[in-house]
Design a protein around this motif. Structure first.
Motif, PDB file in Angstrom:
ATOM      1  N   TYR A   4     -12.318   8.715   4.837  1.00 40.95           N
ATOM      2  CA  TYR A   4     -10.883   8.888   4.595  1.00 40.95           C
ATOM      3  C   TYR A   4     -10.657   9.546   3.232  1.00 40.95           C
ATOM      4  O   TYR A   4      -9.960  10.559   3.110  1.00 40.95           O
ATOM      5  CB  TYR A   4     -10.168   7.535   4.653  1.00 40.95           C
ATOM      6  CG  TYR A   4      -8.734   7.576   4.145  1.00 40.95           C
ATOM      7  CD1 TYR A   4      -7.688   7.968   4.968  1.00 40.95           C
ATOM      8  CD2 TYR A   4      -8.443   7.244   2.817  1.00 40.95           C
ATOM      9  CE1 TYR A   4      -6.373   8.019   4.488  1.00 40.95           C
ATOM     10  CE2 TYR A   4      -7.137   7.298   2.331  1.00 40.95           C
ATOM     11  CZ  TYR A   4      -6.111   7.687   3.168  1.00 40.95           C
ATOM     12  OH  TYR A   4      -4.825   7.750   2.688  1.00 40.95           O
ATOM     13  N   LYS A  29      -1.988   0.637   6.447  1.00 41.45           N
ATOM     14  CA  LYS A  29      -2.462   1.790   7.213  1.00 41.45           C
ATOM     15  C   LYS A  29      -1.389   2.871   7.281  1.00 41.45           C
ATOM     16  O   LYS A  29      -1.682   4.069   7.100  1.00 41.45           O
ATOM     17  CB  LYS A  29      -2.879   1.351   8.620  1.00 41.45           C
ATOM     18  CG  LYS A  29      -3.514   2.461   9.452  1.00 41.45           C
ATOM     19  CD  LYS A  29      -4.015   1.899  10.773  1.00 41.45           C
ATOM     20  CE  LYS A  29      -4.651   2.963  11.633  1.00 41.45           C
ATOM     21  NZ  LYS A  29      -5.153   2.382  12.912  1.00 41.45           N
ATOM     22  N   PHE A  58      -8.867   0.744  12.037  1.00 41.01           N
ATOM     23  CA  PHE A  58      -8.335  -0.384  11.263  1.00 41.01           C
ATOM     24  C   PHE A  58      -7.012  -0.856  11.872  1.00 41.01           C
ATOM     25  O   PHE A  58      -6.287  -0.079  12.494  1.00 41.01           O
ATOM     26  CB  PHE A  58      -8.122   0.027   9.802  1.00 41.01           C
ATOM     27  CG  PHE A  58      -9.402   0.185   9.030  1.00 41.01           C
ATOM     28  CD1 PHE A  58     -10.059  -0.922   8.534  1.00 41.01           C
ATOM     29  CD2 PHE A  58      -9.955   1.441   8.820  1.00 41.01           C
ATOM     30  CE1 PHE A  58     -11.251  -0.785   7.818  1.00 41.01           C
ATOM     31  CE2 PHE A  58     -11.139   1.601   8.121  1.00 41.01           C
ATOM     32  CZ  PHE A  58     -11.790   0.477   7.622  1.00 41.01           C
ATOM     33  N   LEU A  83      -5.605  -2.680   3.018  1.00 37.67           N
ATOM     34  CA  LEU A  83      -5.963  -2.410   4.412  1.00 37.67           C
ATOM     35  C   LEU A  83      -6.967  -3.437   4.927  1.00 37.67           C
ATOM     36  O   LEU A  83      -6.934  -3.830   6.095  1.00 37.67           O
ATOM     37  CB  LEU A  83      -6.535  -0.991   4.526  1.00 37.67           C
ATOM     38  CG  LEU A  83      -6.916  -0.500   5.925  1.00 37.67           C
ATOM     39  CD1 LEU A  83      -5.665  -0.275   6.784  1.00 37.67           C
ATOM     40  CD2 LEU A  83      -7.727   0.796   5.833  1.00 37.67           C
ATOM     41  N   SER A  92      -3.193  -1.873  12.610  1.00 35.91           N
ATOM     42  CA  SER A  92      -1.923  -1.290  12.185  1.00 35.91           C
ATOM     43  C   SER A  92      -1.217  -2.210  11.206  1.00 35.91           C
ATOM     44  O   SER A  92      -1.438  -3.422  11.188  1.00 35.91           O
ATOM     45  CB  SER A  92      -1.025  -1.059  13.403  1.00 35.91           C
ATOM     46  OG  SER A  92      -1.629  -0.134  14.282  1.00 35.91           O
ATOM     47  N   ILE A 118      -9.599   6.293   9.589  1.00 34.19           N
ATOM     48  CA  ILE A 118      -9.138   4.894   9.503  1.00 34.19           C
ATOM     49  C   ILE A 118      -8.449   4.453  10.800  1.00 34.19           C
ATOM     50  O   ILE A 118      -7.753   3.441  10.821  1.00 34.19           O
ATOM     51  CB  ILE A 118      -8.209   4.669   8.287  1.00 34.19           C
ATOM     52  CG1 ILE A 118      -6.985   5.598   8.323  1.00 34.19           C
ATOM     53  CG2 ILE A 118      -8.987   4.841   6.985  1.00 34.19           C
ATOM     54  CD1 ILE A 118      -5.930   5.252   7.269  1.00 34.19           C
TER      55      ILE A 118
END
Length: 336
Positions: free
Chosen positions: A211, A321, A315, A70, A317, A312
């Motif tokens: 997360y 993710k 963050f 990620l 795409s 998340i």
């Protein structure tokens, strides 16, 4: 409270996108695990290998690798650290099975049943030691602090749970403290260390921590719910284990709180170990389902799952993710 998770696709959620994403990295992690569980004492790799080869999904090291993906991290430090995470998890499983006197894990006999409690405890200690060797070799004091702190929190959670066994008046707040420590702490640390090795800021560390923590809570809530709706093939343990061990999981806490005098008397007798036959377990299933306690436990799981996904949200795409979002959906959907 959010009761539903918006899904990426119309198909059933799967862990396959996560597995596909991290397969190259997991090959490296598995090589480290295989190498570091070796010893001149033959019983150690024999016993450790029994559990490590037992068919688990390796969710925690996969989360370390997915979090690194990620963040676009291109190094390899996270491979050894993911192995350290798995060793911590495996050590706690060995110790847990001794504490709980378990005889099945993922449909196979537990190590303590095959080799005995002393061997299981000592090999668990060996794996903990190996995990700390890997952390020290990494050289980051911050990583060492995160993982060593998580290890201490897990142990505290297990002791907290042990002292809460067969106490029918356990509060929901204390139950959440227990699962937040014994399960969610390692999920959180597994994700957070990826941000450290990728040299990201505190904000991204905290987001990945949130997360993992929320996913871990959702994961444990689902486990505790399906103990009352499933079988050993689905759960990876005997259905009713928690019931017979007198554990006040959330479905029981809610069913007890909502019960009439007769139902509360049943729960008191069951939790204190005086009613734990197969027929009693069937009655327990009836009560948790009639009181909607399983449904409400799963609704809480979806709530924490949504919090994991939201964590998340900032963050970029992409495959990583998407895989991490679907991993949450999969964790919650296991009960359906």
């Amino acid at each position: 409270m959010s009761a539903t998770i918006h899904r990426l696709t119309s198909r059933e959620p799967s862990l396959e996108p996560m597995i596909s994403l991290v397969t190259p990295g997991m090959n490296a992690v598995n090589a480290v695990i295989l190498d570091r569980m070796q010893s001149d004492i033959p019983l150690i790799p024999e016993l450790a290998g029994h559990l490590i080869a037992g068919g688990g999904k390796r969710m925690r090291p996969m989360l370390t690798l997915a979090s690194a993906e990620l963040l676009g991290y291109s190094g390899n430090r996270h491979h050894r650290l993911a192995a350290a995470v798995e060793f911590i998890h495996t050590a706690t499983l060995l110790h847990d099975d001794v504490v709980d006197s378990s005889d099945l894990r993922r449909g196979r006999r537990t190590a303590n049943i095959i080799w005995g409690n002393p061997a299981s405890v000592l090999v668990g200690d060996f794996l903990f030691s190996r995990s700390f060797e890997l952390m020290v070799e990494d050289g980051s004091l911050k990583v060492l602090k995160i993982l060593s702190s998580a290890s201490a929190i897990i142990a505290e959670g297990e002791v907290n749970q042990l002292t809460a066994v067969r106490k029918v008046d356990l509060s929901e707040e204390r139950y959440l403290d227990i699962i937040g420590a014994k399960t969610a702490a390692l999920f959180a640390a597994a994700c957070r260390i990826a941000a450290v090795v990728a040299e990201r800021g505190e904000g991204e560390e905290a987001a990945l921590d949130a997360y993992g923590r929320n996913l871990g809570i959702a994961f444990q809530l689902v486990d505790d719910a399906i103990d009352y709706v499933s079988d050993a093939g689905t759960m990876g343990k005997d259905a009713g284990d928690d019931f017979r061990e007198g554990k006040m999981t959330l479905p029981v806490i809610l069913a007890y709180a909502r019960g009439n005098d007769e139902e509360r008397a049943f729960w008191k007798a069951a939790v204190t170990g005086h009613r734990n036959s197969d027929e009693d377990f069937i009655e327990a299933i009836r009560l948790v389902q009639a009181s909607h306690s399983v449904d409400d436990t799963l609704a809480r799981a979806r709530h924490y799952g949504q919090r994991a996904i939201d964590a998340i949200g900032a963050f970029p795409s992409g495959k990583a993710k998407d895989a991490m979002v679907e991993a949450v959906e999969f964790a919650v959907a296991r009960a359906f």
